[in-house]
Design a protein around this motif. Sequence first.
Motif, PDB file in Angstrom:
ATOM      1  N   PHE A  41      -0.715  10.884 -16.966  1.00  0.00           N
ATOM      2  CA  PHE A  41      -1.318  11.870 -16.079  1.00  0.00           C
ATOM      3  C   PHE A  41      -2.281  11.166 -15.131  1.00  0.00           C
ATOM      4  CE2 PHE A  41      -0.590  13.488 -20.344  1.00  0.00           C
ATOM      5  CZ  PHE A  41       0.308  14.513 -20.084  1.00  0.00           C
ATOM      6  N   MET A  42      -2.486  11.726 -13.946  1.00  0.00           N
ATOM      7  CA  MET A  42      -3.355  11.109 -12.939  1.00  0.00           C
ATOM      8  C   MET A  42      -3.463  12.024 -11.733  1.00  0.00           C
ATOM      9  SD  MET A  42      -0.523   8.414 -11.518  1.00  0.00           S
ATOM     10  CE  MET A  42       0.265   8.311 -13.104  1.00  0.00           C
ATOM     11  N   ALA A  87       6.048  15.719  -3.714  1.00  0.00           N
ATOM     12  CA  ALA A  87       5.440  15.489  -2.401  1.00  0.00           C
ATOM     13  C   ALA A  87       3.916  15.450  -2.509  1.00  0.00           C
ATOM     14  CB  ALA A  87       5.857  16.583  -1.427  1.00  0.00           C
ATOM     15  N   VAL A  88       3.334  14.456  -1.841  1.00  0.00           N
ATOM     16  CA  VAL A  88       1.880  14.344  -1.747  1.00  0.00           C
ATOM     17  C   VAL A  88       1.567  14.411  -0.249  1.00  0.00           C
ATOM     18  CG1 VAL A  88      -0.173  13.011  -2.336  1.00  0.00           C
ATOM     19  CG2 VAL A  88       1.872  12.849  -3.781  1.00  0.00           C
ATOM     20  N   PRO A  89       0.973  15.520   0.195  1.00  0.00           N
ATOM     21  CA  PRO A  89       0.780  15.703   1.633  1.00  0.00           C
ATOM     22  C   PRO A  89      -0.194  14.695   2.242  1.00  0.00           C
ATOM     23  CG  PRO A  89      -0.406  17.384   0.405  1.00  0.00           C
ATOM     24  CD  PRO A  89       0.400  16.604  -0.594  1.00  0.00           C
ATOM     25  N   HIS A  94      -2.247  15.251  -5.243  1.00  0.00           N
ATOM     26  CA  HIS A  94      -1.425  16.013  -6.182  1.00  0.00           C
ATOM     27  C   HIS A  94      -1.758  15.540  -7.587  1.00  0.00           C
ATOM     28  CE1 HIS A  94       2.071  18.472  -7.276  1.00  0.00           C
ATOM     29  NE2 HIS A  94       2.197  17.603  -8.277  1.00  0.00           N
ATOM     30  N   GLY A  95      -2.091  16.473  -8.448  1.00  0.00           N
ATOM     31  CA  GLY A  95      -2.427  16.136  -9.825  1.00  0.00           C
ATOM     32  C   GLY A  95      -1.205  16.123 -10.724  1.00  0.00           C
ATOM     33  N   LEU A  96      -1.061  15.056 -11.475  1.00  0.00           N
ATOM     34  CA  LEU A  96      -0.084  15.018 -12.556  1.00  0.00           C
ATOM     35  C   LEU A  96      -0.885  15.360 -13.798  1.00  0.00           C
ATOM     36  CD1 LEU A  96       1.986  11.794 -11.724  1.00  0.00           C
ATOM     37  CD2 LEU A  96       2.266  14.125 -10.872  1.00  0.00           C
ATOM     38  N   VAL A  97      -0.707  16.582 -14.296  1.00  0.00           N
ATOM     39  CA  VAL A  97      -1.594  17.127 -15.320  1.00  0.00           C
ATOM     40  C   VAL A  97      -0.801  17.690 -16.496  1.00  0.00           C
ATOM     41  CG1 VAL A  97      -3.386  17.704 -13.631  1.00  0.00           C
ATOM     42  CG2 VAL A  97      -1.654  19.402 -14.206  1.00  0.00           C
ATOM     43  N   HIS A 102       4.125  15.556 -14.478  1.00  0.00           N
ATOM     44  CA  HIS A 102       3.646  14.359 -15.180  1.00  0.00           C
ATOM     45  C   HIS A 102       4.752  13.313 -15.230  1.00  0.00           C
ATOM     46  CE1 HIS A 102       5.573  16.928 -18.204  1.00  0.00           C
ATOM     47  NE2 HIS A 102       5.884  15.809 -18.852  1.00  0.00           N
ATOM     48  N   VAL A 103       4.410  12.101 -15.656  1.00  0.00           N
ATOM     49  CA  VAL A 103       5.398  11.049 -15.899  1.00  0.00           C
ATOM     50  C   VAL A 103       5.682  11.062 -17.393  1.00  0.00           C
ATOM     51  CG1 VAL A 103       5.915   8.585 -15.812  1.00  0.00           C
ATOM     52  CG2 VAL A 103       4.581   9.638 -13.962  1.00  0.00           C
TER      53      VAL A 103
END
Length: 151
Positions: A41-42, A87-89, A94-97, A102-103
């Motif tokens: 997460f990040m 997509a990250v504008p 963008h949070g991976l939570v 997430h990855v």
Amino acid sequence: MIRMTLAAVAALFPAAALAQDGVAVRDAYARSANPKAGAVFMVIENRGTTECILTAASTEAAERAELHTHAEEAGVMKMSRIEGGIAVPAGGEHGLVRGGDHVMLMGLQSPLADGDTVALTLDFGDCGTLPVEATVDNDRAPDEPHSHMGH
């Protein structure tokens, strides 16, 4: 003369290289659901002027790293693979939570122990790649801030 020099320099550096400089990660951490699976997460920041799309992630810590999300289906939360990327504008983040994008790490080479570091590479397609280090924190609450930043 200055304009010609700037134009020549700009031609030497493609837009993708400039866009990559604008992508950064903060607060990267990993946790393990069991000895064979985990997640990273990040928050991904895009400080550039063009949208960047996270298309894939790779790591030597697991057999596979995939972009996943959670969605509610008929009142039940289900995890599924993200097709087409995240997509990250431009100028955004963008949070991976937990409970969201997430990855996902599948087929871990070894269990993720607290304090270990998971190295992965994020692929932003035309915006380039970004190496990230995520510290394992299996006890971290879903919304608990943490001072470690992966780069």
